[in-house]
Design a protein around this motif. Structure first.
Motif, PDB file in Angstrom:
ATOM      1  N   GLU A  39      45.937 109.809 157.426  1.00 27.62           N
ATOM      2  CA  GLU A  39      44.734 110.053 157.941  1.00 27.62           C
ATOM      3  C   GLU A  39      43.449 109.165 157.046  1.00 27.62           C
ATOM      4  O   GLU A  39      42.652 108.723 157.653  1.00 27.62           O
ATOM      5  CB  GLU A  39      44.258 111.387 158.353  1.00 27.62           C
ATOM      6  CG  GLU A  39      42.905 111.644 159.198  1.00 27.62           C
ATOM      7  CD  GLU A  39      43.070 110.974 160.481  1.00 27.62           C
ATOM      8  OE1 GLU A  39      42.039 110.538 161.025  1.00 27.62           O
ATOM      9  OE2 GLU A  39      44.438 111.053 161.279  1.00 27.62           O
ATOM     10  N   LYS A  42      43.977 105.615 157.460  1.00 25.74           N
ATOM     11  CA  LYS A  42      43.326 105.163 158.628  1.00 25.74           C
ATOM     12  C   LYS A  42      41.830 104.890 158.974  1.00 25.74           C
ATOM     13  O   LYS A  42      41.302 103.988 159.313  1.00 25.74           O
ATOM     14  CB  LYS A  42      43.944 106.029 159.788  1.00 25.74           C
ATOM     15  CG  LYS A  42      43.690 105.719 161.236  1.00 25.74           C
ATOM     16  CD  LYS A  42      44.096 106.864 162.296  1.00 25.74           C
ATOM     17  CE  LYS A  42      45.566 107.073 162.356  1.00 25.74           C
ATOM     18  NZ  LYS A  42      45.912 108.326 163.004  1.00 25.74           N
ATOM     19  N   LYS A  46      39.419 101.200 158.473  1.00 24.51           N
ATOM     20  CA  LYS A  46      38.537 100.698 159.692  1.00 24.51           C
ATOM     21  C   LYS A  46      37.453  99.825 159.480  1.00 24.51           C
ATOM     22  O   LYS A  46      36.847  98.902 160.360  1.00 24.51           O
ATOM     23  CB  LYS A  46      37.914 101.893 160.255  1.00 24.51           C
ATOM     24  CG  LYS A  46      39.172 102.762 161.290  1.00 24.51           C
ATOM     25  CD  LYS A  46      38.438 104.015 161.938  1.00 24.51           C
ATOM     26  CE  LYS A  46      39.251 104.687 162.408  1.00 24.51           C
ATOM     27  NZ  LYS A  46      38.601 105.949 163.286  1.00 24.51           N
ATOM     28  N   SER A  79      49.625  99.883 157.081  1.00 21.58           N
ATOM     29  CA  SER A  79      48.217  99.781 157.831  1.00 21.58           C
ATOM     30  C   SER A  79      47.598  98.560 157.404  1.00 21.58           C
ATOM     31  O   SER A  79      47.083  98.054 158.313  1.00 21.58           O
ATOM     32  CB  SER A  79      47.324 100.865 156.903  1.00 21.58           C
ATOM     33  OG  SER A  79      46.081 100.880 157.490  1.00 21.58           O
ATOM     34  N   SER A  83      47.088  95.180 159.855  1.00 22.10           N
ATOM     35  CA  SER A  83      45.731  95.207 160.527  1.00 22.10           C
ATOM     36  C   SER A  83      45.109  93.875 161.093  1.00 22.10           C
ATOM     37  O   SER A  83      45.845  92.840 161.009  1.00 22.10           O
ATOM     38  CB  SER A  83      44.637  95.231 158.984  1.00 22.10           C
ATOM     39  OG  SER A  83      43.489  94.824 159.355  1.00 22.10           O
TER      40      SER A  83
END
Length: 249
Positions: A39, A42, A46, A79, A83
């Motif tokens: 989490e 994540k 961003k 991640s 991306s």
């Protein structure tokens, strides 16, 4: 104008705080810590600028300090690798062309296809490749009619290769899949095979799950569900695998 600046400042503080928390729990590998890591990564990734800070954290862990490989390394790498941020994938490929797990082999086997399958969450293909690798490592030729392993084949598998295969599964599934994960569940259940089959979803209500359509090929699968191992000939083969030196702590 002042509201925008305030919001940006708040957002920056939140992201910095998330990264600070991630640093503190980076080496924890329990269920709750892994979920928290996922989490946090994540949220941090961003933001374009902070995504590069996340990459710097990964470089610090894997290259500058060579910290012990942990699930957080796979979480961050996946991640960033997946991306959509411009230049990020190019930069991560510069530092981690083959990922964060070293693709070591005693038999000069190329594990890059397995890495690619796992990083793309293509677990069905990864499972297929794993079976091919194990057969090759055990000395079964491609034209061999026997497509399964005997327990006597297991010790032919070099430790370096089995460690690589297991690490790829563990690290790129956030600790959910892998032979060592299955072994942990087996030991936790007092080495009871029937409990293991039900815990990892290979049996449901005492009925063996049928390949391939009844198996689950994504992250919704039970822990230890993958990779698969043929149990039609009893438990000797997987028991030998669990005793392999490569899977000993």
């Amino acid at each position: 104008m002042h509201t925008d600046k305030l919001n940006n400042l708040i957002m920056t503080n939140v992201i910095n705080n998330n990264l600070a928390i991630l640093r503190k729990i980076a080496n924890l590998e329990d269920y709750f810590s892994i979920n928290q890591q996922i989490e946090l990564v994540k949220q941090i990734s961003k933001d374009q600028f902070e995504a590069f800070n996340l990459l710097e954290f990964l470089i610090e862990r894997r290259i500058k300090k060579t910290t012990k490989l942990s699930y957080v390394d796979g979480i961050i790498f996946k991640s960033l690798y997946n991306s959509q941020i411009i230049n990020l994938k190019e930069t991560i490929n510069t530092y981690f062309k083959e990922g964060v797990v070293q693709l070591e082999s005693s038999n000069n086997i190329n594990y890059y296809p397995l890495f690619q399958s796992l990083i793309s969450n293509n677990f069905r293909e990864a499972n297929f490749l794993t079976q091919i690798y194990l057969q090759e490592l055990a000395g079964l030729k491609k034209n061999n009619k026997r497509q399964w392993l005997y327990f006597t084949d297991i010790l032919e598998i070099p430790s370096k290769d089995l460690k690589t295969i297991d690490a790829l599964w563990r690290i790129y599934s956030e600790g959910k899949f892998g032979f060592s994960i299955q072994k942990q569940i087996w030991i936790y259940n007092n080495k009871n095979w029937e409990k293991l089959w039900h815990m990892i979803g290979w049996k449901i209500d005492n009925t063996a799950v049928r390949y391939p359509n009844e198996f689950i090929w994504d992250h919704t699968a039970p822990k230890g569900h993958l990779p698969l191992f043929n149990q039609l000939r009893g438990v000797q083969v997987i028991a030998s695998l669990f005793k392999h030196p490569a899977l000993k702590k």
